[in-house]
Design a protein around this motif. Structure first.
Motif: not given
Length: 628
Positions: A382-399, A453-463
């Motif tokens: 959810f943080g990645c989808i809502k905050e671009e800066k957060f995604y930039d900081r954590v994209k390499d540690i998403i498992v 999880t419920m958020i995964d459909n949105h998250f996959m499209q985001f990735i």
């Protein structure tokens, strides 16, 4: 001092209707204002003493008392802070402009949305008239030779001033409670409000019942009065001085949650702005808990509100925590906060600290990070989808958890499977429903990730939008080339496809049924349903945004894939032209289709009824054959 009467100098015909209107939905704010003023008065006296401008006993114990007198219908707020002279009463009480109220009137007189105001600090003392038919101040300044002052007003527009009988430095505000506010003469109600706003006030606050029997009071004096609050909340301590048990105990006390948090982040900053607090990652009991976070915002240890998203990044609302930021401009609208650069810096700093903490655990304690992932992944996504800066900081540690119970990054997964299915990321959305496909993948040494999880459909499209070469495909959307045997006889394959397609269409009475024939490396599966990822997403989106009716009109195109290596399918090829076996062949085709569909999704009630009846019929035939 001489007695004095007068009229308060501001357009009070405007101010009091606005006080009533703005504070009505949060009537208890009057108590927050008055106790906060008492706290400020103590802070001012301490500061003056520190710089040598006020003389106080070095052992002086500061306190705030709230005294409920139900019999006389009064509520008193008593402090031993700085006090006021008669001139200061005239300046700060009679001239409301000095308390910020004039600006408040100008800013909000035409507003209609009660949600506009975040804090009412600054309106201060005059919120007392929310619940009172008369207000009395008795105050004695710390200044040498100062005389005590009494100020009384029954209307909020006219006042009387005279000499008071108060003999101790500080202030007592007495509220003569109005008939429409008598709930504030109940001890439980006042205690509830004090606990809400002042659990962590820096000075001890006591609640007393003026009507309590004297012998009961004397009993209490054996152990002494007990303050309602903790004057030194954990967030004020240096993180290195806090133990794990202290963090857990604070969490239990602040959030009444006896499930231990997973871990926490201690915010401790003094420059370029002051910010202290603790954010907890709670353990989820079920997925919906992810939407039930609580971030308590404080101003100098006084509670302001829960979940102020203009200050705290929205995705952090999934956590639990306390944030104390004394530099925030709390007497402003939410729209001001949204556009305030200073507030944005606070929000960015909190986001960075959270990302840094997650990265630290990932790098230093990977095994522990993997264990946390089931609980924290909805928050991170959810943080990645809502905050671009957060995604930039954590994209390499998403498992991603895989069907083989491993936790891999996207890079790890793509590297491991590059020779099997290029940049496709196969995923499972329901392990039970898609178990047949999972089994086939495992048998062929293939891997898929769990996106359940419920958020995964949105998250996959985001990735997919942010990682251009990556494409997610559900495990039942395609057959990996690694699962097929290479075809040598295309003519035979074509003949089987045409024959089986006709047979299944007739048996199922569906002329539009799409049928494909593949030689799979596994022989145990007769048939499976495939639905292209694109078609499935369009179908789900249509149902979500167009409603169920429109979603049903859009029929996603499913394909029945028959396995030419399966014995049952081979038998059908030899049976399909035998007229005396027509009924049995039809039963087998229908059953193969339903079994394939059941591995893909739940059968509709009518189809399930048919499947059960057919199963009984097949078992009866089988039993008859055994007897014969």
């Amino acid at each position: 001092m001489s007695n004095e009467k007068g009229t308060i100098s501001v357009s009070t015909e405007n101010i009091f209707p606005i006080i009533k209107k703005w504070l009505y939905s949060e009537k208890d704010i009057f108590l927050r204002e008055l106790v906060s003023n008492s706290s400020d008065a103590i802070s001012k006296l301490k500061k003056l003493a520190d710089i040598g401008e006020a003389e106080i006993d070095k052992d002086k114990k500061f306190f705030i008392k709230v005294i409920v007198d139900k019999e006389n219908k009064t509520l008193k707020i008593v402090d031993n802070g700085i006090g006021m002279t008669d001139e200061e009463v005239k300046k700060y009480i009679n001239q409301i402009a000095f308390s910020g109220a004039k600006d408040f009137v100008e800013r909000y007189k035409d507003k209609a949305d009660e949600g506009q105001i975040i804090g009412h600090f600054g309106l201060g003392f005059y919120s007392a008239f929310m619940v009172s038919e008369k207000v009395q101040i008795d105050t004695l300044s710390y200044k040498k030779d100062a005389e005590p002052v009494r100020w009384i007003s029954s209307t909020g527009t006219e006042y009387e001033m005279e000499k008071s009988d108060r003999d101790e430095v500080g202030t007592t505000i007495t509220l003569y409670i109005a008939e429409d506010s008598v709930e504030f003469l109940e001890m439980y109600k006042v205690r509830e409000v004090l606990n809400k706003y002042f659990s962590f006030l820096p000075y001890e606050i006591y609640l007393e019942d003026a009507n309590e029997e004297k012998d009961k009071k004397e009993d209490k004096e054996d152990i002494g009065p007990i303050p309602l609050n903790d004057t030194s909340p954990l967030w004020l301590k240096d993180p290195k001085d806090c133990t794990d048990e202290e963090y857990k105990e604070f969490y239990r006390r602040a959030f009444f949650d006896f499930e231990e948090p997973l871990f926490w982040i201690h915010l401790n900053m003094d420059y370029p702005f002051r910010l202290k607090g603790i954010l907890y990652f709670p353990k989820l009991k079920h997925e919906f808990d992810a939407m039930e976070g609580q971030i308590k915002l404080f101003y100098n240890q006084v509670f302001v509100a829960d979940n102020i998203k203009e200050v705290i990044p929205e995705f952090l609302m999934l956590l639990k925590g306390t944030i104390d930021c004394p530099d925030l401009p709390l007497n402003v609208s939410r729209s001001f906060l949204q556009n305030d650069g200073y507030v944005n810096k606070i929000s960015n700093h909190i986001t960075k600290k959270v990302a840094d903490k997650l990265t630290s655990i990932f790098k230093k304690e990977r095994e522990k990070y993997n264990k946390y992932w089931d609980d924290i992944n909805p928050f991170v996504k959810f943080g990645c989808i809502k905050e671009e800066k957060f995604y930039d900081r954590v994209k390499d540690i998403i498992v991603y958890k895989t069907i083989n119970d491993e936790y891999v990054t996207l890079k790890d997964y793509l590297e491991k499977n590059k020779d099997k299915h290029e940049n496709k990321v196969f995923y499972v959305s329901d392990e039970k429903q898609q178990s047949q496909y999972v089994k086939m993948f495992k048998e062929q040494g293939l891997d898929a990730v769990l996106m359940t999880t419920m958020i995964d459909n949105h998250f996959m499209q985001f990735i997919e939008m942010n990682e251009k070469d990556v494409k997610f495909q559900r495990i039942d959307s395609d057959i990996s080339e690694s699962m097929k045997e290479s075809e040598t006889d295309e003519e035979k394959k074509k003949e089987m496809k045409e024959g089986l397609e006709k047979l299944f269409r007739n048996s199922l009475e569906n002329e539009k049924l799409k049928v494909e024939v593949e030689a799979l490396k596994t022989s145990s599966v007769p048939g499976m349903i495939l639905l292209s990822e694109e078609s499935r997403r369009i179908h789900e989106m249509t149902k979500m945004f167009g409603g169920i009716t429109l979603g049903e009109r859009y029929q996603a195109e499913e394909t029945l894939v028959l396995n030419s290596n399966n014995g049952l399918i081979k038998s059908l090829m030899s049976l399909k032209d035998k007229e005396d076996k027509k009924e049995d062949t039809k039963l087998i085709c229908q059953h193969i289709y339903d079994l394939a569909m059941m591995s893909h999704k739940q059968l509709e009630p009518e189809a399930m009824t048919g499947f059960i009846e057919r199963s009984n019929k097949i078992l009866s035939k089988f039993a008859s054959n055994l007897e014969g």
